[in-house]
Design a protein around this motif. Structure first.
Motif, PDB file in Angstrom:
ATOM      1  N   VAL A 270      49.818  40.551 -24.877  1.00 33.57           N
ATOM      2  CA  VAL A 270      49.126  41.388 -25.861  1.00 33.57           C
ATOM      3  C   VAL A 270      50.127  42.079 -26.792  1.00 33.57           C
ATOM      4  N   ALA A 271      49.607  42.553 -27.925  1.00 30.22           N
ATOM      5  CA  ALA A 271      50.416  43.347 -28.864  1.00 30.22           C
ATOM      6  C   ALA A 271      49.468  44.211 -29.680  1.00 30.22           C
ATOM      7  N   LYS A 272      50.038  45.268 -30.249  1.00 28.60           N
ATOM      8  CA  LYS A 272      49.212  46.169 -31.076  1.00 28.60           C
ATOM      9  C   LYS A 272      49.127  45.655 -32.507  1.00 28.60           C
ATOM     10  N   GLU A 273      50.148  44.881 -32.937  1.00 28.31           N
ATOM     11  CA  GLU A 273      50.100  44.302 -34.279  1.00 28.31           C
ATOM     12  C   GLU A 273      50.380  42.808 -34.164  1.00 28.31           C
ATOM     13  N   PHE A 274      49.763  42.062 -35.084  1.00 28.37           N
ATOM     14  CA  PHE A 274      49.946  40.616 -35.056  1.00 28.37           C
ATOM     15  C   PHE A 274      51.129  40.273 -35.948  1.00 28.37           C
ATOM     16  N   ALA A 275      52.294  40.139 -35.335  1.00 23.26           N
ATOM     17  CA  ALA A 275      53.519  39.833 -36.073  1.00 23.26           C
ATOM     18  C   ALA A 275      54.451  39.111 -35.109  1.00 23.26           C
ATOM     19  N   ALA A 276      55.495  38.490 -35.644  1.00 23.86           N
ATOM     20  CA  ALA A 276      56.467  37.817 -34.791  1.00 23.86           C
ATOM     21  C   ALA A 276      57.218  38.851 -33.959  1.00 23.86           C
ATOM     22  N   ASN A 277      57.330  38.579 -32.675  1.00 22.01           N
ATOM     23  CA  ASN A 277      58.056  39.452 -31.737  1.00 22.01           C
ATOM     24  C   ASN A 277      57.848  40.955 -31.992  1.00 22.01           C
TER      25      ASN A 277
END
Ligand code: ADP
Ligand code: MG
Length: 399
Positions: A270-277
């Motif tokens: 999961v991540a809070k923003e959709f971006a590379a790494n």
């Protein structure tokens, strides 16, 4: 699928005119062909017929001219690329029927190859108009369909011609049909299907069909989120179709009834923003996704569990990536499972068939496409086949 005739069933074709439907809908940029995969796929059929002495007339569509002559969509634009790949001279004929085609046939020697104009310049193509079918057939002795990618359309040159001329599957069509038959027609069991990608709604019919056909249904990608949400899991900001919960319940019930085990990820990236790494990147249990996080890939432990499932299977059909594979590191699950499938295929224990635009890109990205038993580049036709539908272009070839 019934039996269909192939080039093996052709008698002597010397001097005969073969009307050959191929896929020349080549991606172009600034007048240059950027990907010649489709020409390479059609090459064995074209050369086999030419070398047997037939006059080979290629029929194909190019873009969507909607029944009008559009100069930027003339098939004359691909003649150079086709010549380069075939290593033969190729004539261009600016019509698909009538006296101009007849004259061209008079000029062609046995074994020569010509490309006729974009079939979709004529309204009758997409309408499967019997008049156009008759007019095209009048110049031919036999019809070969080597364009599986267009077989889900009942058009004049993909379906109609098969009813009025002796009809045969070309080598590429034959390979595709044989691979698909091995994967879902009469597969060696157990069979696993991997279905991923962005949305459940785009592949509802695929899922509904597969639960009745396969032993293991592995769901990944954005569509897994919709399944998880329907089961009461909080998926935070993930791509998810909440309104499809009742449909998901139906699919799960149908799977249960058919004895198909549905595998959903229990661990996710999961991540809070959709971006590379992204800095917020983390791996967690599906029950620990917070309200401001997005599920973007299947977690590594869950992938290992899926690999264990694959190892028990003899057949695999795959459509859709397990994560947002275009953006690192959300390609990890797709790449890892693809490598397992590739290794099992290389060892000869797994028959693996994959298809879909993004799926093919993902498998190429993983560097394993060549190890799969068969990769379909057919897009729409492949998905319709995965939905269990009869493709009109294929049905028309069946004896
Ligand atoms: P195919 O073209 O092989 O049929 P799809 O078009 O259905 O595949 O899906 C591919 C897309 O799904 C990719 O662009 C990928 O980024 C996206 N995708 C996969 N998993 C996720 C996810 N968890 N969240 C958002 N997008 C996803
Ligand atoms: Mg796609």
């Amino acid at each position: 699928m019934n039996g269909f005739r192939t080039l093996d069933d052709l008698g002597d074709v010397r001097g005969k005119v073969a009307l050959v439907r191929v896929d020349l809908n080549l991606p172009m940029q600034d007048g240059t062909v950027t990907d010649d995969t489709r020409v390479r796929a059609a090459m064995p059929t074209i050369l086999e017929l030419a070398d047997a002495g037939a006059k080979v007339l290629l029929l194909a569509h190019f873009g969507r001219p909607k029944g009008e002559r559009v100069s930027t969509q003339s098939l004359s634009m691909v003649v150079g690329a086709v010549q380069d790949i075939l290593g033969r001279e190729v004539m261009f004929v600016p019509e698909v029927a009538g006296p101009v085609v007849e004259q061209a046939i008079g000029i062609l020697r046995d074994g020569d190859i010509a490309i006729l104009e974009n079939t979709r310049f004529w309204k009758g193509e997409e309408k499967n108009d019997p008049e156009l079918v008759e007019a095209i057939a009048a110049n031919g002795d036999l019809y070969v369909n080597d364009a599986f990618s267009a077989a889900h359309r009942a058009h004049a040159t993909t379906e109609g011609l098969a009813h009025v001329l002796p009809a045969y599957a070309g080598r590429s069509m034959q390979a595709e049909l044989e691979a698909l038959e091995k994967a879902l027609g009469k597969p060696v069991r157990p069979v696993a299907a991997v279905v991923g990608g962005a949305k459940v709604s785009s592949k509802l019919d695929v899922l509904k069909h597969l639960v009745g056909q396969v032993d293991h249904l592995i769901i990944g990608g954005g569509m897994a989120n919709t399944f998880l949400a329907a089961k009461g899991v909080d998926v935070g900001k993930s791509l998810c179709e909440h309104d499809l919960a009742p449909t998901v319940q139906e699919i799960l019930a149908a799977a249960d009834k058919a004895g198909c085990t549905v595998h959903l990820p229990y661990e996710v990236v999961v991540a809070k923003e959709f971006a590379a790494n992204p800095p917020s990147l983390r791996t967690c249990n599906v029950h620990e996704v917070s309200a401001d996080e997005m599920i973007l890939d299947v977690g590594p432990a869950a992938v290992e569990a899926l690999a264990d499932v694959l190892k028990t299977c003899r057949t695999l059909v795959w459509n859709g990536p397990l994560g947002a594979f275009e953006t690192p590191p959300f390609d990890a699950a797709t790449v890892a499972l693809a490598k397992i499938a590739a290794a099992l295929s290389r060892e000869g224990v797994l028959t693996s068939v994959a298809g879909g635009g993004d799926t093919v890109a993902a498998l190429n990205h993983a560097g394993v496409a060549q190890d799969f038993t068969y990769i379909s580049t057919a897009g729409g036709a492949f998905l319709e086949w995965m939905e269990g539908r009869e493709l009109p272009g294929v049905a028309a070839l069946s004896a």
